[in-house]
Design a protein around this motif. Structure first.
Motif, short mmCIF file in Angstrom:
data_model
loop_
_atom_site.label_atom_id
_atom_site.label_comp_id
_atom_site.label_asym_id
_atom_site.label_seq_id
_atom_site.Cartn_x
_atom_site.Cartn_y
_atom_site.Cartn_z
N UNK A 180 18.60 2.85 -5.37
CA UNK A 180 18.89 3.86 -6.36
C UNK A 180 19.94 2.31 -6.72
N UNK A 181 21.08 3.08 -8.10
CA UNK A 181 22.18 2.08 -8.33
C UNK A 181 23.50 2.24 -7.18
N UNK A 182 23.20 2.73 -6.33
CA UNK A 182 24.60 2.21 -5.69
C UNK A 182 24.09 2.12 -4.15
N UNK A 183 22.76 2.31 -3.80
CA UNK A 183 22.04 2.03 -2.77
C UNK A 183 21.57 1.26 -2.52
N UNK A 184 21.09 -0.01 -2.08
CA UNK A 184 20.02 -1.02 -1.67
C UNK A 184 18.56 -0.19 -1.22
N UNK A 235 0.85 -0.99 -0.06
CA UNK A 235 -0.13 -0.03 -0.34
C UNK A 235 1.16 1.31 0.40
N UNK A 236 2.28 1.28 -0.42
CA UNK A 236 2.65 2.33 -0.67
C UNK A 236 2.43 2.95 -1.30
N UNK A 237 2.42 4.47 -1.90
CA UNK A 237 2.30 5.29 -2.91
C UNK A 237 3.21 5.49 -3.88
N UNK A 238 2.99 5.68 -4.39
CA UNK A 238 4.08 5.79 -6.05
C UNK A 238 5.73 6.79 -5.59
N UNK A 239 5.26 7.84 -5.27
CA UNK A 239 6.04 8.45 -4.04
C UNK A 239 7.01 7.51 -2.80
N UNK A 240 6.46 7.04 -1.97
CA UNK A 240 7.04 5.95 -1.04
C UNK A 240 7.54 4.86 -1.79
N UNK A 241 7.21 4.09 -2.78
CA UNK A 241 7.46 2.87 -3.28
C UNK A 241 8.76 3.16 -3.87
N UNK A 242 9.13 4.96 -4.65
CA UNK A 242 10.61 5.26 -5.16
C UNK A 242 11.12 5.03 -3.82
N UNK A 243 11.06 5.59 -2.99
CA UNK A 243 11.74 5.84 -2.02
C UNK A 243 12.84 4.53 -1.27
N UNK A 244 11.68 4.17 -1.09
CA UNK A 244 12.48 2.48 -0.42
C UNK A 244 12.86 1.41 -1.36
N UNK A 245 12.89 2.05 -2.86
CA UNK A 245 13.37 0.77 -3.65
C UNK A 245 14.87 1.45 -4.12
N UNK A 286 21.07 -5.43 -6.49
CA UNK A 286 22.15 -4.93 -7.98
C UNK A 286 20.94 -4.70 -9.13
N UNK A 287 20.34 -5.35 -9.37
CA UNK A 287 19.31 -5.31 -10.99
C UNK A 287 18.28 -4.87 -10.58
N UNK A 288 17.96 -3.51 -9.97
CA UNK A 288 16.66 -2.78 -10.17
C UNK A 288 15.56 -3.32 -9.82
N UNK A 289 15.32 -4.21 -11.12
CA UNK A 289 14.29 -4.70 -11.79
C UNK A 289 13.92 -6.24 -10.89
N UNK A 290 14.59 -6.14 -10.05
CA UNK A 290 14.57 -7.18 -8.85
C UNK A 290 14.06 -7.31 -7.26
#
Length: 555
Positions: free
Chosen positions: A137-141, A125-135, A183-187
């Motif tokens: 980055x390429x350098x941070x898990x 139930x995370x909002x799209x903004x929260x989901x991006x934050x939780x996801x 490492x692969x953000x799609x996973x």
């Protein structure tokens, strides 16, 4: 005598297919072309069509046409119809019926429930903004969603209520439980299902949850028995997710995904979003405007299926990104039309010529070849006292090397006589409105001994010619990479203001009155043209320039 069909050059995908068949890994191959019906296909899709359908045909396999229709909010029947027409126009046939990802919605939904029961999917139930934050980055898990550890029973209940339509769009999603530190953000716990209350063009109002592309694609391939799932390189990072889904579900087959470099063509944009923006904001006349990069636009402009297939074969298939010059595509259509297009004459800027020593009322029927090399017959052209030539073919003060009409000078009319310019008639402003010329009756189709006439110009009879409109199409953008203009400039700032020049009151030879939208012609000295499929009528012929006789860019 027909030339033997050339063996197509090898590339890595041909080699893979050949190896798989030779080794017995597959008895036959099955490929697929899976467009999203959210816009018209562009020239990049043509490469994919030629590759997928071409490999299937070459190795006696099958290629499926499957619409990836998982986003009903952006899909339309118009796009489905246009895509089918494009594939058929390019010369390909799909195996069996047209397929839709929506054909498999029941099975995909059942498999989603299986993942939930196995503890491999959860409702978030995370909002799209929260989901991006939780996801991350390429350098941070990333970090785990607070809803990741819901019980199987709660997830099943939540997903059932999502399916029943209890929640608003975007309120919840179903996510795969994989690894938020991958490492692969799609996973990183990708979305499998979204809530979307929208009428679907195939399933109506049956569903209000729709699977994501990543969850749909591999399983659809598996259901259809696809052996070689060929995608462009941007899907390479998605392949581990493609394989994770297949490995965690009881699918009937395990297709393999392969990636190749997409087609990047300069002086164009191929983003569907940008193409749609050009249409919606009326910078062009629809998806099939002859300046667009869509297949339907190339068809309307007069390109042939053979020229586009040759272009796709010529540029090859690799795994290295690059940019193909528009000149390569233009070479392919010139090469095809030079060999096959009948010749005709059309005067774009008519200037009346009266041949003063030609008998009034006399009409002479001349037979001109329809092609200089191929025996495809002749066309009949009346020669009479009054004709039209192009305004640019007469000059009072010509530059050095000018080989057309000047005061007192001679030229040959194509397939006809030598004429001499005797007098120019002007209007009150000094503009030349008519030429008074004389002809030599002994020069029909020949040069008498000792007489040299260097210039040959085209012409049409005044009375028998047909009035028409001619549209001179050129490249839509004035820079090779429209997306990278000067600072602050977007692709719209790079639109070429001379990409379309409309000429009214042109005069065409009478044989062109019988032209159809499937015909292409070389208008002598002007370029290659076709009848416009959208605006032309018997009363108002409209001809589109397909391409110039030679490349004029960069000269």
């Amino acid at each position: 005598m027909n030339k033997p069909e050339a063996t197509p050059p090898s590339h890595f995908l041909r080699q893979i297919v050949q190896s798989d068949l030779s080794s017995g890994k597959h008895d036959s191959i099955v490929t697929r072309f899976p467009p999203e019906p959210n816009g018209y296909l562009h020239i990049g899709h043509a490469k994919s069509i030629c590759l997928n359908f071409g490999l299937a045909k070459e190795f006696a396999g099958a290629c499926h046409l499957r619409f990836d229709d998982t986003n009903p909010a952006k899909e339309e029947q118009e796009y489905i119809d246009a895509i089918k027409q494009d594939v058929e126009w390019l010369g390909f046939e799909w195996a069996g019926n047209v397929r839709y990802a929506s054909d498999y919605f029941d099975q995909l939904h059942a498999w989603a429930i299986e993942l939930i029961k196995a503890g491999k999917a959860y409702v978030c139930e995370l909002s799209p903004e929260q989901a991006r934050e939780y996801r991350g980055s390429l350098t941070e898990p990333g970090k785990n969603s607070p809803f990741r550890d819901r019980s199987v029973e709660e997830n099943l209940d939540q997903f059932a209520r999502m399916t029943a339509g209890e929640f608003a769009d975007g309120a919840k999603v179903l996510r795969a439980k994989i690894d938020m530190a991958a490492p692969n953000m799609n996973l990183r716990d990708p979305i499998l299902y979204r809530i979307r209350h929208a009428h679907h063009h195939q399933t109506g109002n049956k569903w209000c949850v729709y699977p994501s592309y990543d969850f749909t694609h591999g399983q659809s391939d598996a259901i259809e028995g696809v052996t070689h799932s060929i995608c462009t390189l941007e899907f390479e990072d998605h392949r581990p997710l493609y394989e994770w889904c297949l490995n965690n579900l009881p699918v009937p087959a395990t297709p393999r995904q392969y990636e190749f470099a997409r087609l990047n063509l300069n002086y164009t944009v191929t983003s569907k979003r940008k193409l749609k923006q050009l249409v919606d904001e009326k910078h062009v006349d629809g998806w099939d405007d002859p300046r667009m990069s869509t297949i339907s636009a190339f068809r309307r402009r007069g390109y042939t299926p053979a020229s586009i297939r040759e272009f796709c074969e010529r540029i090859g298939v690799t795994r290295s990104d690059g940019v193909v010059d528009m000149g390569v595509l233009e070479f392919c259509i010139r090469d095809d039309l030079d060999a096959h297009a009948p010749r005709a004459m059309c005067v774009l800027k008519p200037l009346k010529v009266t041949i003063t020593n030609y008998p009034e009322g006399q009409i002479e029927l001349l037979n001109l070849p329809r092609h200089p090399k191929e025996d495809i017959g002749v066309r009949e052209l009346p020669f009479e006292r009054e004709i039209y030539i192009d305004q640019d073919d007469y000059m009072v003060d010509p530059p050095k090397g000018y080989k057309r009409l000047v005061a007192g000078g001679e030229v040959r009319l194509r397939g006809s006589y030598v004429i001499r310019a005797d007098e120019a008639v002007t209007d009150a402003e000094g503009n030349i409105v008519e030429l008074l010329c004389s002809y030599d009756p002994d020069t029909l189709g020949k040069n008498p001994e000792g007489r040299k006439v260097k210039g040959v110009i085209h012409w049409v009879p005044a009375a028998a010619s047909i009035e028409c409109e001619v549209r001179l199409y050129d490249r839509l953008f004035k820079t090779p990479n429209p997306d990278k203009g000067e600072e602050g400039a977007g692709f719209l700032d790079n639109i070429n203001p001379e990409s379309l020049i409309v000429l009214k009151g042109c005069r065409a030879e009478p044989s062109l009155a019988a032209a159809t939208v499937d015909d292409r012609f070389q208008f002598e000295r002007e370029g290659y043209f076709c009848l416009d499929s959208k605006d032309a009528t018997a009363e108002r012929p409209v001809f589109n320039r397909t391409v110039t006789l030679r490349d004029s860019w960069g000269n």
